[in-house]
Structures are given as structure tokens and as C-alpha cells.
Design an enzyme around this catalytic site. Sequence first.
Site, mmCIF file in Angstrom:
data_model
loop_
_atom_site.group_PDB
_atom_site.id
_atom_site.type_symbol
_atom_site.label_atom_id
_atom_site.label_comp_id
_atom_site.label_asym_id
_atom_site.label_seq_id
_atom_site.Cartn_x
_atom_site.Cartn_y
_atom_site.Cartn_z
ATOM 1 C CG HIS A 1 -6.586 17.718 30.682
ATOM 2 N ND1 HIS A 1 -7.267 18.540 29.671
ATOM 3 C CD2 HIS A 1 -7.090 16.585 30.877
ATOM 4 C CE1 HIS A 1 -8.071 18.254 29.062
ATOM 5 N NE2 HIS A 1 -7.479 16.722 29.558
ATOM 6 C CD GLU B 1 -22.143 13.112 23.154
ATOM 7 O OE1 GLU B 1 -21.447 12.308 23.664
ATOM 8 O OE2 GLU B 1 -21.279 14.274 23.171
ATOM 9 C CB SER C 1 -12.530 19.972 22.807
ATOM 10 O OG SER C 1 -11.956 18.619 22.487
HETATM 11 I I1 8IG Z 1 -12.817 11.489 26.364
HETATM 12 O O1 8IG Z 1 -18.104 10.334 24.399
HETATM 13 C C1 8IG Z 1 -14.931 11.328 26.058
HETATM 14 N N1 8IG Z 1 -15.186 12.353 24.952
HETATM 15 N N2 8IG Z 1 -19.233 14.340 23.539
HETATM 16 N N3 8IG Z 1 -18.533 12.276 24.229
HETATM 17 C C2 8IG Z 1 -18.386 13.610 24.367
HETATM 18 N N4 8IG Z 1 -16.949 14.234 24.793
HETATM 19 C C3 8IG Z 1 -16.404 13.006 24.917
HETATM 20 C C4 8IG Z 1 -16.641 11.644 24.832
HETATM 21 C C5 8IG Z 1 -17.719 10.688 24.426
HETATM 22 N N5 8IG Z 1 -15.312 10.921 25.699
#
Ligand code: 8IG
Length: 277
Positions: free
Chosen positions: A75, A198, A217
Site C-alpha cells: 500500500h 479466517e 475492510s
Molecule cells: I487480500 O481470505 C485478503 N484479505 N478476512 N480473508 C480475509 N481478508 C482477506 C483475505 C481473506 N484475503
Amino acid sequence: MTSSHRDLNDPSTDPFDVAADAAAVIAERTGAERHDVALVLGSGWGQTADLIGETLATVENAAVPGFHGASVAGHSGSMRSVAIGDTGRRALVFGTRTHFYEGRGVRAVVHGVRTAKAAGCRAIVLTNGCGGLNPAWSPGTPVLIRDHINLTAHSPIEGPNFVDLTDLYTPRLRDLAREVDPELEEGVYVQFRGPHYETPAEVRMAKVLGGDLVGMSTTLEAIAARQSGLDVLGISLVTNLAAGISDQPLSHDEVLEAGQAAAARCGRLLADVVGRL
Ligand code: 8IG
């Protein structure tokens, strides 16, 4: 203390005042009295704003009240004022966002959205990288957010202000995105707190709840945008299959790679949509 150092989380601070201060600094530093559309570039979206038009000014987040540098690899800790083609309109492009999991509070998470409104924007495009639940959505697939499930148990709205979230993701803008790319998939985005990904059981839960995408987000920002009266377009980039959907472990490197591979398609999509907003 000067106003530019006001603490967003101080209860005596009005976050909308800090957003107005931020917008004034942005106007001064970019030479643009107002901006028309704001974009938030999430994981995988870093290179995609260049096709919108020429970057006319870059402002470090640290110079703008209430903003912070980037905390996520890939970022950018700055914002840019970008010409929207030759329309004379301007896009305010945030190279990063503050995530809820950073623990800076919800006001910090939605400060960019409120600043976009104060800067004159009518619409905001929220992008993110996320995990996909549909095995047919290979990494690099952009998906339009149709609706969301906010599992953070938080809201950016303070006080008894019962904001309607029917059609939170503005139908007119979704139609427009599908006109630009008729193949565009649509799904329900489920925000977990993170920053861990997760468990497979949580991903199965998200599926049962009606989710198609899992991420960390966007939902709080979308709610704040609706409160502010901004139209919202949400686009996720599936950068990985969610945990347990594939037998591969998840890694942020994979996320960055998928973003680079999809940059051309996502960049065209963003540029075409923003040109027509
Ligand atoms: I890039 O698989 C990204 N952000 N929670 N799970 C969650 N956030 C993410 C994932 C994901 N991949």
C-alpha cells in the site's frame, strides 16, 4: 495544539471538523478547490489508478489532518489528485486505508470517506483484496459488491442516527460497472475483524450466512459514505480462495501476486467506470 494535530479519538473532537480541515489541506496542496470522485485502493489495487488519467499532485498522508502512513506492505502512504481523462473532473485517490484491525478506532477507519465528502466528492469507489468462497472465482477475479455483512460489531455512526442501508451499494453505479464489464461477477462481502485470516469453519459460516467474499475492510467505510450522502461503488479483487475452499495455506505474497496479475483488467475497469461516474 493546532487543529491539524487534533486527536480523532478525543470525545470532544468532531470527526467531521477534522475531515473539513483535511479537505482544506488537500485543496491547498493539490491546487484543486474540489474533487469529484474518491477512490480507496485496497490490496492488489495499487497500480490500477494510473489509467484514470494524469496524476496532478501527490500529498503524503502524514501532512493531512487525521491521516496516517500505510501499514500494509504493497500500500502507498500518500494520496493523489488525478485528472479524470480530459473531462476536467478530478479523482482523489487514497493509496491506502486505515483498517479496523489496526486499533486506531472507527473514526480513523472512515476518516478518508468523510474527507472525500468534505472535498466535494459525490461518489466513492471502495476497492479491496479479499478471499473468495466460490471456487470458480480464481485469484485475480474482480467482483462487484452487491451487499455486505458487517461482522465487526461496530458502526461509524455515533448517536441515535438510524441510517438506512437498503441499496447501500448504489444500484446505478453497479449497473454502470456492469455496462463497462458485462462479465463482472457480483457478491456479498463479509467483513471479519482480522488481521488473521479466517478458519475454514468461519468461512463455512460466512457461506451459510449468505456471503461470497471475506475480507477485513470496506463495510464501515461504506456505512459512513451512506451517512455522508456519497454514492458507493464497492469492487473486490479475489486474491485468494478463502481458507478451506482450497487446500493451499494463505499468504500476503499470494495476495500481492494476484493483484499484479489482475492489474490491467482492474485498471481498465476502474478507469472506464470513473470516467462515466
Ligand atoms: I487480500 O481470505 C485478503 N484479505 N478476512 N480473508 C480475509 N481478508 C482477506 C483475505 C481473506 N484475503
